[in-house]
Design a protein around this motif. Structure first.
Motif: not given
Lengths: 91, 91, 91, 91
Positions: B1, B8, B12, B15, B19, B22, B49, C16, C18-19, C22-23, C25-26, C29-30, C45
């Motif tokens: 979702m 989506k 993305l 996100v 990054r 960061c 965020v 690092k 937090i990054r 994010c990875d 989370l990505e 989502l994918e 996050i």
């Protein structure tokens, strides 16, 4: 809003509780309370205000989406309005 | 979702942007940047965020309430779920 | 800032992490994860970014006030600067 | 805390203002105000509570660090206490 008597009563009870917390904070400040406990009281008020905001938004959601929309246009308008409220206050 | 390709893609992109922020923060810290600019960068990440969270909740709202519910029970379940999300994340 | 190698290392480790969040989370989502778990990841996050901001402010406090000021003027300037940072970022 | 008459007066004025905002919100709710304006009032209260928290922390900073510490131990204790307050309330 909220319009139902029950929702209204719950929200008003929260507002009265926050005012009571402000009264207690004022007394603590007048009495020269230490910084730590004073900040704890303020953080509790902050939490209560967030809870109040959530309660009002949830009541609005229930009132807007608890019944079928009368038309596609009304549904779209409700979704757009609720979306705007989330965007404005989720922070 | 969110499930629609467009929603989506938007989420993305947010996100990836966070990054990137960061990465920039890491470079600033490695280079010994001053505290003030570093805190500004962190505050910008915090804002991004929050924007991401709002985007995901709005997408969910559109997906759940953009179509009529199949039944009263489904409508009630959707309202209860959305209400729980607002309560959990509005703070 | 922060300037000591130890403070810098701690702060960089948080960035690092937090990054990495994010990875993850990505990827979620994918993979089409549900809205609830996605919001939980975003909330984590958000918590990590707040922790990072606090860490940087605390490091700054230790660096500015861990040693006696060289003069009254320097002390006053440090207090004014730290006060401004609290005002800007405590929200 | 805050202990100086001036700091105390400023902080108390903020608390009284927040109570006044709660009174206005209660009247709006009793009068059946719409959700949008009600949420705006609540958001204003939230902002005022954050401002109050910042004011108290800044007053504490001025009181603790506006004068030289009597000893290394006292300086370290003050830094540790202030650091803990930042960590607890910066969120």
């Amino acid at each position: 809003m909220p319009h139902s008597p029950q929702e209204k009563k719950k929200v008003l009870a929260r507002v009265k509780r926050i005012r009571g917390q402000c009264d207690a904070l004022e007394r603590a400040l007048e009495a020269g309370a230490d910084c730590g406990p004073v900040l704890q009281q303020i953080a509790a008020i902050r939490g209560a205000v967030n809870g109040l905001m959530s309660e009002v938004m949830e009541a609005h959601l229930r009132e807007e989406f608890g019944q079928p929309a009368a038309s596609e246009a009304q549904r779209a308008a409700r979704v757009a309005e609720m979306s705007g409220l989330i965007r404005s206050y989720l922070k």
